[in-house]
Design an enzyme around this catalytic site. Structure first.
Site, PDB file in Angstrom:
ATOM      1  CG  ASP A  24      -2.144   1.518   0.763  1.00 24.11           C
ATOM      2  OD1 ASP A  24      -2.066   1.571  -0.335  1.00 24.11           O
ATOM      3  OD2 ASP A  24      -2.730   1.172   2.013  1.00 24.11           O
TER       4      ASP A  24
ATOM      5  CG  HIS B 264      -0.520   1.788  -9.350  1.00 27.73           C
ATOM      6  ND1 HIS B 264      -0.260   1.738  -7.820  1.00 27.73           N
ATOM      7  CD2 HIS B 264      -1.335   2.762  -9.739  1.00 27.73           C
ATOM      8  CE1 HIS B 264      -1.475   2.224  -7.589  1.00 27.73           C
ATOM      9  NE2 HIS B 264      -2.050   2.752  -8.838  1.00 27.73           N
TER      10      HIS B 264
ATOM     11  CG  LEU C 215      10.165 -16.096  -3.969  1.00 24.28           C
ATOM     12  CD1 LEU C 215      10.455 -16.138  -2.555  1.00 24.28           C
ATOM     13  CD2 LEU C 215      10.045 -14.802  -4.365  1.00 24.28           C
TER      14      LEU C 215
HETATM   15  C1  FPP Z   1      -1.999   0.588  -3.003  1.00 23.33           C
HETATM   16  O1  FPP Z   1      -1.537   1.144  -3.558  1.00 23.33           O
HETATM   17  C2  FPP Z   1      -1.870  -0.483  -4.381  1.00 23.33           C
HETATM   18  C3  FPP Z   1      -2.403  -1.052  -5.145  1.00 23.33           C
HETATM   19  C4  FPP Z   1      -4.121  -0.989  -5.487  1.00 23.33           C
HETATM   20  C5  FPP Z   1      -1.466  -1.593  -6.795  1.00 23.33           C
HETATM   21  C6  FPP Z   1      -0.104  -2.352  -5.946  1.00 23.33           C
HETATM   22  C7  FPP Z   1       0.669  -3.407  -7.441  1.00 23.33           C
HETATM   23  C8  FPP Z   1       1.472  -2.770  -7.200  1.00 23.33           C
HETATM   24  C9  FPP Z   1       2.829  -2.934  -6.615  1.00 23.33           C
HETATM   25  C10 FPP Z   1       2.231  -3.073  -9.298  1.00 23.33           C
HETATM   26  C11 FPP Z   1       1.935  -4.010  -9.543  1.00 23.33           C
HETATM   27  C12 FPP Z   1       2.767  -4.980  -8.862  1.00 23.33           C
HETATM   28  C13 FPP Z   1       2.993  -5.982  -9.257  1.00 23.33           C
HETATM   29  C14 FPP Z   1       3.083  -7.763  -8.643  1.00 23.33           C
HETATM   30  C15 FPP Z   1       3.608  -6.301 -10.385  1.00 23.33           C
HETATM   31  P1  FPP Z   1      -2.213   2.421  -3.310  1.00 23.33           P
HETATM   32  O2  FPP Z   1      -3.118   3.290  -4.485  1.00 23.33           O
HETATM   33  O3  FPP Z   1      -3.672   2.467  -3.011  1.00 23.33           O
HETATM   34  O4  FPP Z   1      -1.772   4.141  -2.646  1.00 23.33           O
HETATM   35  P2  FPP Z   1      -2.337   4.868  -1.856  1.00 23.33           P
HETATM   36  O5  FPP Z   1      -3.511   4.480  -1.008  1.00 23.33           O
HETATM   37  O6  FPP Z   1      -1.249   5.789  -0.935  1.00 23.33           O
HETATM   38  O7  FPP Z   1      -3.038   5.728  -3.067  1.00 23.33           O
END
Ligand code: FPP
Length: 241
Positions: free
Chosen positions: A19, A36, A130
């Protein structure tokens, strides 16, 4: 509090709620999509770090069943990134001897994405480094609903005796059927919630929360989480693990 012995101080299976990508980007006056992308780059690094620290299974929450409610632009950017990741991961899985599987309901994803997932899963199925799970269109409740529907069908049509349904049986019908439950859950960015992640599997899991945003969560931060885990005394309803 009693310390664990060396052998048990490294969690076998770590699950991560990644997150804070959006806030990481905002702090730098960048679009959310760049947060992202930075998060995706960090996934690759953490996979290598996890293996080098002795972790055998790693599961990350990449896209939840609730994430479809984000803006069309953000959903498209995430899907594009995830598809690129799946395609590029073939080479990484070979290089790192890493097995990759997707948990979640992939039937709602584009055909291209489903093909990319199947290619990667098939290519990496015999690698014994892994064991890496990507949760994609995943929700803990949705996973349980899908499992219950399958079990109900087996009772109705395939002669399954309801008395045979116990906890181990239900575990065997989940997306994680041949993967041990997580020993440690990490959530980045300061939120203290499970957010529908691995609801069944987290029953006895230790929880570690940190304020660090996901793109900044590096090997040192992972070591801190492992140290926290090493200092915990595992309990399963009163019995010491
Ligand atoms: C939360 O951050 C994150 C997500 C909803 C997506 C997670 C995705 C990735 C880390 C990238 C792709 C993954 C892989 C496996 C390649 P948020 O957008 O909710 O952040 P915020 O709470 O600060 O707005």
């Amino acid at each position: 509090m009693a310390k664990k012995d060396e052998k048990n101080s490294i969690p076998q299976h770590v699950a991560i709620i990644m997150d804070g990508n959006g806030r990481w980007a905002k702090k730098r006056f960048l679009p959310r999509a760049m947060g992202h992308s930075a998060g995706a780059r960090n996934v690759e690094t953490i996979c290598e770090d996890a293996w080098n620290l002795g972790i055998k299974y790693l599961t990350v929450y990449a896209f939840s069943t609730e994430n479809w409610t984000r803006s069309d632009d953000e959903v498209s950017a995430l899907m594009k990134l995830l598809k690129q990741y799946m395609e590029g991961c073939i080479e990484k899985s070979r290089k790192n001897n890493m097995r990759v599987r997707v948990i979640g309901d992939i039937s709602r994803l584009s055909k291209d994405m489903q093909d990319a997932i199947r290619r990667l899963e098939d290519f990496s199925k015999d690698f014994d480094g892994l064991q890496f799970q990507v949760a994609l269109n995943y929700g803990g409740r949705d996973e349980i609903v899908r499992a219950v529907k399958g079990i109900a069908r087996d009772v109705e049509s395939n002669g399954l005796d309801p008395e045979k349904i116990d906890e181990a049986f239900i575990s065997s019908r989940l997306d994680t059927s041949d993967i041990p439950d997580p020993d440690l859950l990490i959530r980045t960015s300061g939120e203290l919630r499970i957010s529908n992640f691995m609801l069944w599997q987290l029953a006895y899991t230790e929880m570690y929360f940190t304020d660090v945003y996901w793109p900044d969560f590096d090997k040192e931060e992972l070591k801190k989480a492992i140290e926290y885990y090493g200092g915990r005394e595992r309990r399963y309803g009163g019995r010491k693990a």
